[in-house]
Write a protein that holds these residues in place. Structure first.
Motif, PDB file in Angstrom:
ATOM      1  N   ARG A   1      -4.690 -10.011  -2.244  1.00  0.00           N
ATOM      2  CA  ARG A   1      -6.058 -10.379  -1.546  1.00  0.00           C
ATOM      3  C   ARG A   1      -6.334  -9.290  -0.303  1.00  0.00           C
ATOM      4  O   ARG A   1      -5.419  -8.461   0.152  1.00  0.00           O
ATOM      5  N   THR A   2      -7.407  -9.728   0.070  1.00  0.00           N
ATOM      6  CA  THR A   2      -8.015  -8.764   1.371  1.00  0.00           C
ATOM      7  C   THR A   2      -8.406  -9.724   2.347  1.00  0.00           C
ATOM      8  O   THR A   2      -9.050 -10.694   2.109  1.00  0.00           O
ATOM      9  N   LEU A   3      -7.935  -9.394   3.331  1.00  0.00           N
ATOM     10  CA  LEU A   3      -8.443 -10.154   4.601  1.00  0.00           C
ATOM     11  C   LEU A   3      -9.932  -9.577   5.236  1.00  0.00           C
ATOM     12  O   LEU A   3      -9.794  -8.390   5.318  1.00  0.00           O
ATOM     13  N   THR A   4     -10.725 -10.505   5.566  1.00  0.00           N
ATOM     14  CA  THR A   4     -11.942 -10.041   6.190  1.00  0.00           C
ATOM     15  C   THR A   4     -12.140 -10.593   7.413  1.00  0.00           C
ATOM     16  O   THR A   4     -11.798 -11.879   7.805  1.00  0.00           O
ATOM     17  N   VAL A   5     -12.917  -9.717   8.240  1.00  0.00           N
ATOM     18  CA  VAL A   5     -13.409 -10.021   9.658  1.00  0.00           C
ATOM     19  C   VAL A   5     -14.916  -9.600   9.798  1.00  0.00           C
ATOM     20  O   VAL A   5     -15.063  -8.420   9.440  1.00  0.00           O
ATOM     21  N   ASP A   6     -15.575 -10.562   9.977  1.00  0.00           N
ATOM     22  CA  ASP A   6     -17.095  -9.982  10.155  1.00  0.00           C
ATOM     23  C   ASP A   6     -17.501  -9.426   8.768  1.00  0.00           C
ATOM     24  O   ASP A   6     -18.617  -8.512   8.982  1.00  0.00           O
ATOM     25  N   GLY A   7     -17.286  -9.897   7.835  1.00  0.00           N
ATOM     26  CA  GLY A   7     -17.583  -9.287   6.409  1.00  0.00           C
ATOM     27  C   GLY A   7     -17.078  -7.886   6.052  1.00  0.00           C
ATOM     28  O   GLY A   7     -17.434  -7.262   5.323  1.00  0.00           O
ATOM     29  N   LYS A   8     -16.246  -7.429   7.075  1.00  0.00           N
ATOM     30  CA  LYS A   8     -15.463  -6.044   6.756  1.00  0.00           C
ATOM     31  C   LYS A   8     -13.745  -6.314   6.341  1.00  0.00           C
ATOM     32  O   LYS A   8     -13.182  -7.270   6.981  1.00  0.00           O
ATOM     33  N   ALA A   9     -13.428  -5.516   5.406  1.00  0.00           N
ATOM     34  CA  ALA A   9     -12.209  -5.637   4.825  1.00  0.00           C
ATOM     35  C   ALA A   9     -11.159  -5.193   6.103  1.00  0.00           C
ATOM     36  O   ALA A   9     -11.376  -3.743   6.525  1.00  0.00           O
ATOM     37  N   VAL A  10     -10.239  -5.685   6.651  1.00  0.00           N
ATOM     38  CA  VAL A  10      -9.427  -5.245   7.534  1.00  0.00           C
ATOM     39  C   VAL A  10      -7.987  -5.106   7.352  1.00  0.00           C
ATOM     40  O   VAL A  10      -7.148  -4.392   7.941  1.00  0.00           O
ATOM     41  N   ALA A  11      -7.585  -5.778   6.258  1.00  0.00           N
ATOM     42  CA  ALA A  11      -6.121  -5.699   5.701  1.00  0.00           C
ATOM     43  C   ALA A  11      -6.148  -5.930   4.309  1.00  0.00           C
ATOM     44  O   ALA A  11      -6.947  -7.132   3.666  1.00  0.00           O
ATOM     45  N   ASP A  12      -5.173  -5.434   3.453  1.00  0.00           N
ATOM     46  CA  ASP A  12      -4.777  -5.890   2.059  1.00  0.00           C
ATOM     47  C   ASP A  12      -3.362  -6.362   2.196  1.00  0.00           C
ATOM     48  O   ASP A  12      -2.606  -5.545   2.971  1.00  0.00           O
ATOM     49  N   TYR A  13      -3.398  -7.474   1.490  1.00  0.00           N
ATOM     50  CA  TYR A  13      -2.140  -8.103   1.203  1.00  0.00           C
ATOM     51  C   TYR A  13      -1.201  -7.609  -0.021  1.00  0.00           C
ATOM     52  O   TYR A  13      -1.905  -7.518  -1.093  1.00  0.00           O
ATOM     53  N   GLN A  14      -0.088  -6.968   0.003  1.00  0.00           N
ATOM     54  CA  GLN A  14       0.571  -6.253  -1.045  1.00  0.00           C
ATOM     55  C   GLN A  14       1.744  -7.394  -1.187  1.00  0.00           C
ATOM     56  O   GLN A  14       2.564  -7.737  -0.335  1.00  0.00           O
ATOM     57  N   ASP A  15       2.133  -7.773  -2.419  1.00  0.00           N
ATOM     58  CA  ASP A  15       3.403  -8.750  -2.763  1.00  0.00           C
ATOM     59  C   ASP A  15       4.561  -7.720  -3.064  1.00  0.00           C
ATOM     60  O   ASP A  15       5.718  -8.557  -3.318  1.00  0.00           O
ATOM     61  N   GLY A  16       4.588  -6.629  -3.063  1.00  0.00           N
ATOM     62  CA  GLY A  16       5.687  -5.769  -3.049  1.00  0.00           C
ATOM     63  C   GLY A  16       6.238  -5.584  -4.280  1.00  0.00           C
ATOM     64  O   GLY A  16       7.385  -4.941  -4.417  1.00  0.00           O
ATOM     65  N   ARG A  17       5.568  -6.140  -5.617  1.00  0.00           N
ATOM     66  CA  ARG A  17       6.088  -5.893  -6.798  1.00  0.00           C
ATOM     67  C   ARG A  17       6.234  -4.575  -7.280  1.00  0.00           C
ATOM     68  O   ARG A  17       7.150  -4.361  -8.111  1.00  0.00           O
ATOM     69  N   ARG A  18       5.706  -3.615  -6.566  1.00  0.00           N
ATOM     70  CA  ARG A  18       5.593  -2.088  -7.344  1.00  0.00           C
ATOM     71  C   ARG A  18       6.591  -1.354  -6.383  1.00  0.00           C
ATOM     72  O   ARG A  18       6.859  -0.231  -6.731  1.00  0.00           O
ATOM     73  N   ILE A  19       7.318  -1.920  -5.564  1.00  0.00           N
ATOM     74  CA  ILE A  19       8.409  -1.318  -4.705  1.00  0.00           C
ATOM     75  C   ILE A  19       9.549  -1.252  -5.540  1.00  0.00           C
ATOM     76  O   ILE A  19      10.076  -2.082  -6.029  1.00  0.00           O
ATOM     77  N   ARG A  20      10.158   0.023  -5.422  1.00  0.00           N
ATOM     78  CA  ARG A  20      11.424   0.188  -5.944  1.00  0.00           C
ATOM     79  C   ARG A  20      12.585  -0.751  -5.311  1.00  0.00           C
ATOM     80  O   ARG A  20      12.683  -1.074  -4.324  1.00  0.00           O
ATOM     81  N   ASP A  21      13.593  -0.996  -6.088  1.00  0.00           N
ATOM     82  CA  ASP A  21      14.768  -1.927  -5.935  1.00  0.00           C
ATOM     83  C   ASP A  21      15.287  -1.770  -4.409  1.00  0.00           C
ATOM     84  O   ASP A  21      15.737  -2.398  -3.861  1.00  0.00           O
ATOM     85  N   VAL A  22      15.651  -0.381  -4.362  1.00  0.00           N
ATOM     86  CA  VAL A  22      16.395   0.159  -3.208  1.00  0.00           C
ATOM     87  C   VAL A  22      15.819   0.093  -1.714  1.00  0.00           C
ATOM     88  O   VAL A  22      16.249   0.402  -0.665  1.00  0.00           O
ATOM     89  N   SER A  23      14.445  -0.179  -2.006  1.00  0.00           N
ATOM     90  CA  SER A  23      13.581  -0.365  -0.890  1.00  0.00           C
ATOM     91  C   SER A  23      13.469  -1.741  -0.639  1.00  0.00           C
ATOM     92  O   SER A  23      12.383  -2.092   0.470  1.00  0.00           O
TER      93      SER A  23
END
Length: 690
Positions: free
Chosen positions: A404-426
């Motif tokens: 999902r994307t966080l928006t403020v005043d109609g502008k995308a200010v942050a993207d939420y990542q769930d971490g599922r693409r991150i390698r196990d040892v990270s």
């Protein structure tokens, strides 16, 4: 992980393998199809072996005959293989050094005529062709050797023995790296050069399937992946800078059925040509094979050493297999794993063109060649993170949609990542990245080269009852240093509530409320976290992000929350809230009580500010501690840019059943460089509003 190579003593002959020749003293008669290009190398090798009495070159076939005097008068010359076979010159082995798209049909013709075959790489242009040729070889009882010459290297069994003996500890993964330079002329060498298909026929002349195919094949062999059954999955991330169909800059990620991950980073758009290599990454060191040189470089805590090995010629190996029944070093079945990679590339979307903004061309005319900006460090980063260009967020790569994307005043200010693409040892976990100012300056980083387990803005701890939820190596009191352990946990979402309202000035804040499970390596939960992100507009040039989290035991026993600092590392108390910043110019960090890393690191102050020139513009971040907070600031500037609040600076914090460990922090994200007076006015103004 590393499967033992077949030997004459421990391996039965594969299906269709002929018995040794009835007359071992008979000199094999060879036909070469394709005498130009790489065929020239075969002619030189055939001349060497013929001079040694190992074979007789009987015939060649090429629509463009070799130059007068290039061959002995006894060598018959034909226009093509069909003509050669029809003439029945009595050959035993057919060598195919022809365009990729001809390999399968020519191999089928030679096998049908009862000939053993040596085919150049790649042996086929599709999985269907592979299966067809494999079936023909088994039916005919003939041998098929594939020309991945690097698989004849004596370094390979030596590396396997070192790994199996524990010389570099447990294997974390493998990476193949190839950085070559190819000009426009390279892709004009033939009609099929740089093509994915030609006249409706698969070709696949790409960086991973032809130019640097040896990197892929060698890495697969070192990972113990030989046959089709040895590969669990293949992921491709394909790009091009040249005006071609095929990829010239790509990431290939292979997961084997044995549980090993292999990351191949390959380009024909490097600033200078380098010897390609394959590295085995271990918990106690690394082994790198520079396969074109048969040179091995070993790096462990005990030091570094190099060794150069010999190589068995694959044609000689084929002749040995014919006469003695010795196993082939690169039989067709053992290129099944490579063919799985090839098929994944064949069926992948067409390579994406890299924007001209990220390419510099050097040279003139047909000698011109593209250089992809920063491609060397990017491939090193990808290898360390076991990530694709797209997953790293490289600006010219494909865009992967965030959760999902966080928006403020109609502008995308942050993207939420769930971490599922991150390698196990990270230690996979949810995080925010990229976080941006209202004008678009990016103020977070993730999977940076220096610490690929640093993930944007979020919550992480290195010691939760001995489990690492930070990623990377673990600092232990017993070792007195960082060590690799099989102790990496993961954080997963078990429930989400979102208010999608656009956070506008004076309006309601956006809110993301989550229930998260902190899971042990085996998957069972150890902690339950209630996490809430809220965000809102502050002014036309600033917005506010707040984080509240509470950590509770998942069971009925207390859970210890620690850090390297609580395990004896001096001033190494990171863990809890952490914000990884990108590299920025002119970085300044200060609090109401002091300035610079040495003054602010470990301090207890109401706020901490970081200002500098970020990618996309200047910005200031103001980290505001919760009232009454006793967590020191954790700050790094020189080694890497990062800010956190230490939940366990030098002593563990205990989370009791029914008594969660709770923390809060607010961050103001502002465009431009703010001064102390501006910062305090902003904090006071927001405090009065609340």
């Amino acid at each position: 992980m590393f499967q033992q190579a077949a030997t004459a003593e421990n391996s039965p002959l594969p299906a269709g393998h002929p018995a040794p020749a009835t007359d071992p003293a008979a000199v094999p008669r060879i036909a070469l199809v394709g005498v130009h290009g790489f065929g020239e190398r075969h002619l030189a090798n055939l001349a060497r072996l013929e001079a040694a009495g190992a074979l007789e070159l009987t015939a060649v076939a090429d629509p463009n005959p070799p130059a007068e005097g290039r061959l002995a008068g006894s060598v018959a010359v034909f226009d093509d293989l069909a003509q050669l076979l029809a003439a029945e010159p009595g050959v035993d082995v057919v060598i195919l050094a022809t365009p990729i798209q001809t390999h399968a049909p020519l191999a089928l013709a030679a096998l049908a005529a009862g000939k053993d075959v040596y085919v150049e790489k790649p042996p086929v242009a599709s999985l269907a062709q592979f299966q067809e040729v494999l079936a023909a070889a088994e039916a005919s009882g003939r041998l098929v050797q594939v020309g991945f010459q690097s698989l004849g290297s004596h370094a390979l069994p030596a590396i396997r023995n070192l790994v199996e003996s524990g010389g570099i500890g447990d294997v974390l993964g493998l990476s193949a790296r190839g950085q070559w330079v190819r000009s426009k002329a390279y892709f004009k060498r033939s009609r099929w050069a740089g093509k994915r298909s030609l006249d409706g026929i698969d070709v696949l002349d790409g960086v991973a399937t032809n130019a640097l195919a040896h990197a892929v094949a060698t890495a697969l062999q070192m990972a113990g992946a030989h046959t089709l059954a040895d590969v669990k999955s293949v992921e491709t991330d394909l790009y091009r800078a040249h005006e071609t169909q095929s990829d010239d800059t790509s990431i290939i990620r292979v997961r084997t059925t044995g549980g090993t991950t292999l990351l191949c980073g390959l380009t024909l758009c490097a600033p200078e040509q380098q010897n390609p290599s394959v590295t085995v990454h271990g918990t106690r060191g690394e082994i790198t094979l520079f396969y074109t040189e048969d040179e091995v470089f070993i790096s462990t805590a005990d030091g570094e050493r190099r060794q150069t090995f010999g190589r068995t010629d694959l044609l000689e190996n084929l002749l040995d297999a014919r006469s003695t029944g010795a196993p082939l070093l690169c039989s067709l079945p053992d290129t099944g794993a490579f063919t799985t990679v090839l098929e994944a590339i064949r069926t992948a979307p067409a390579p994406q063109l890299i924007s001209a903004d990220y390419i510099t061309w050097e040279g003139e005319g047909d000698d011109a060649h593209p250089i992809v900006h920063g491609i060397g460090p990017l491939m090193e980063r990808a290898a360390k993170a076991q990530a694709t260009f797209a997953e790293l967020g490289v600006p010219w790569a494909r865009k992967l949609p965030p959760v999902r994307t966080l928006t403020v005043d109609g502008k995308a200010v942050a993207d939420y990542q769930d971490g599922r693409r991150i390698r196990d040892v990270s230690s996979p976990r949810p995080y925010l990245h990229p976080v941006r100012t209202l004008n678009g300056a990016v103020v977070t980083d993730h999977q940076p080269l220096d610490h690929v387990w640093h993930l944007g803005a979020g919550v992480a701890l290195q010691d939760v009852d001995g489990i690492n939820f930070w990623g990377g190596r673990t600092y232990t009191r017993e070792a007195g240093q960082y060590v690799w352990r099989s102790d990496h946990g993961s954080i997963s979402n078990t429930g989400t509530s979102v208010e999608e309202t656009d956070a506008r000035s004076g309006g309601p804040a956006g809110r993301l409320q989550e229930t998260l499970s902190w899971n042990r390596p085996g998957g069972s939960p150890i902690l339950v976290e209630d996490r809430t992100w809220t965000w809102s507009s502050v002014s036309s040039s600033a917005w506010q992000l707040s984080l509240d989290f509470a950590l509770s035991p998942a069971g009925d026993q207390p859970v210890s929350l620690g850090s390297p600092g609580s395990n004896g590392r001096h001033e190494g108390g990171y863990g809890g809230f952490f914000w990884r910043l990108p590299a920025c110019d002119g970085a300044a960090v200060w609090t109401p009580a002091g300035a610079g890393e040495s003054e602010v690191h470990g301090s207890l102050t109401p706020w901490l500010a970081w200002a500098g020139e970020f990618p996309g513009g200047s910005a200031t971040l103001i980290f505001v501690a919760a009232e009454g907070s006793t967590d020191p600031w954790f700050v790094r500037v020189d080694g890497y840019p990062g800010v956190g609040q230490s939940l366990a600076w030098d002593t563990p914090v205990i989370s009791e059943p029914g008594t969660p460990v709770q923390r809060s922090i607010t961050v103001f994200v502002a465009d431009g460089i703010l001064g102390t007076a501006d910062i305090e006015a902003l904090i006071n103004r927001q405090g009065n509003r609340s």
